[in-house]
Design a protein around this motif. Structure first.
Motif, PDB file in Angstrom:
ATOM      1  N   SER A  22     -22.849  20.654  26.257  1.00 28.14           N
ATOM      2  CA  SER A  22     -23.593  20.848  27.498  1.00 28.14           C
ATOM      3  C   SER A  22     -24.802  19.937  27.612  1.00 28.14           C
ATOM      4  N   VAL A  23     -25.289  19.374  26.502  1.00 26.40           N
ATOM      5  CA  VAL A  23     -26.433  18.474  26.592  1.00 26.40           C
ATOM      6  C   VAL A  23     -26.029  17.116  27.145  1.00 26.40           C
ATOM      7  N   LEU A  24     -24.745  16.835  27.167  1.00 24.38           N
ATOM      8  CA  LEU A  24     -24.267  15.559  27.684  1.00 24.38           C
ATOM      9  C   LEU A  24     -23.992  15.643  29.172  1.00 24.38           C
ATOM     10  N   GLY A  25     -24.331  14.605  29.877  1.00 24.61           N
ATOM     11  CA  GLY A  25     -23.950  14.504  31.271  1.00 24.61           C
ATOM     12  C   GLY A  25     -24.715  15.397  32.217  1.00 24.61           C
ATOM     13  N   LEU A  26     -25.881  15.875  31.834  1.00 26.56           N
ATOM     14  CA  LEU A  26     -26.655  16.713  32.740  1.00 26.56           C
ATOM     15  C   LEU A  26     -27.061  15.881  33.949  1.00 26.56           C
ATOM     16  N   ILE A  43     -22.758  10.742  28.114  1.00 26.94           N
ATOM     17  CA  ILE A  43     -22.037  11.722  28.930  1.00 26.94           C
ATOM     18  C   ILE A  43     -20.729  12.099  28.245  1.00 26.94           C
ATOM     19  N   ARG A  44     -20.097  13.145  28.763  1.00 25.90           N
ATOM     20  CA  ARG A  44     -18.745  13.491  28.321  1.00 25.90           C
ATOM     21  C   ARG A  44     -17.808  12.384  28.785  1.00 25.90           C
ATOM     22  N   THR A  66     -21.317   6.495  25.837  1.00 33.80           N
ATOM     23  CA  THR A  66     -22.548   5.967  26.402  1.00 33.80           C
ATOM     24  C   THR A  66     -22.129   5.045  27.543  1.00 33.80           C
ATOM     25  N   VAL A  67     -22.421   5.466  28.764  1.00 29.29           N
ATOM     26  CA  VAL A  67     -22.094   4.675  29.944  1.00 29.29           C
ATOM     27  C   VAL A  67     -23.278   3.752  30.214  1.00 29.29           C
ATOM     28  N   VAL A  68     -22.988   2.494  30.573  1.00 32.51           N
ATOM     29  CA  VAL A  68     -24.031   1.479  30.737  1.00 32.51           C
ATOM     30  C   VAL A  68     -23.747   0.623  31.965  1.00 32.51           C
ATOM     31  N   PRO A  69     -24.766  -0.095  32.462  1.00 34.07           N
ATOM     32  CA  PRO A  69     -24.471  -1.089  33.500  1.00 34.07           C
ATOM     33  C   PRO A  69     -23.460  -2.091  32.929  1.00 34.07           C
ATOM     34  N   CYS A  70     -22.522  -2.543  33.720  1.00 34.79           N
ATOM     35  CA  CYS A  70     -21.451  -3.397  33.214  1.00 34.79           C
ATOM     36  C   CYS A  70     -21.940  -4.752  32.694  1.00 34.79           C
TER      37      CYS A  70
END
Length: 148
Positions: A22-26, A43-44, A66-70
């Protein structure tokens, strides 16, 4: 093929297995008006959207990314998404085959647009959910992407 099958099986995630994350993707990652990520965020993996560039946080726990700018260094990109019913999966010859077939057009287009000499690999992130009272398997078509 065995590697792809192993990857697909590793990536099969259920909502129940993510309950502890739950701490991911808030609130999701910060995005611009076009929906592109503007700041790195953990995020998930199931919360990724088409066009998201990311790296799995831990190669053995692919439930988190870990999502990032491309334009930032990353290892993967989401190239397509959808959902399949149990009937779709059965008709497709099982989960691996059905998801692979559903992702084939987007993967072929990605490969065709990849830099010369690049050899992207196709991977998947899958989870189960309920849509309109029917259990479905949601999938994200993912390609390795070392372009950044």
């Amino acid at each position: 093929m065995a590697s792809t099958m192993r990857t697909a099986l590793i990536l099969i995630l259920t909502a129940a297995s993510l309950a502890g994350c739950s701490v991911l993707g808030l609130g999701g990652p910060a995005r611009d008006a076009d929906g592109r990520v503007t700041e790195p965020a953990d995020i998930r993996s199931t919360a990724l959207t088409v066009g998201d560039c990311f790296s799995f946080i831990d190669g053995t726990n692919m439930a988190e990314a870990t999502v990032v700018p491309c334009a930032t260094t990353h290892t993967h990109i989401v190239i397509g998404q959808g959902s399949l019913t149990k009937a779709d999966i059965d008709a497709g010859g099982g989960l691996q085959n059905a998801v692979s077939a559903a992702c084939s057009d987007s993967f072929e287009a990605f490969v065709a647009s990849a830099a010369e000499g690049a050899k992207p690999k196709q991977e998947f992130v899958v989870s189960t959910a309920e849509e309109d009272g029917v259990e479905v398997t949601r999938y994200s078509c993912v390609a390795t992407d070392a372009a950044a």
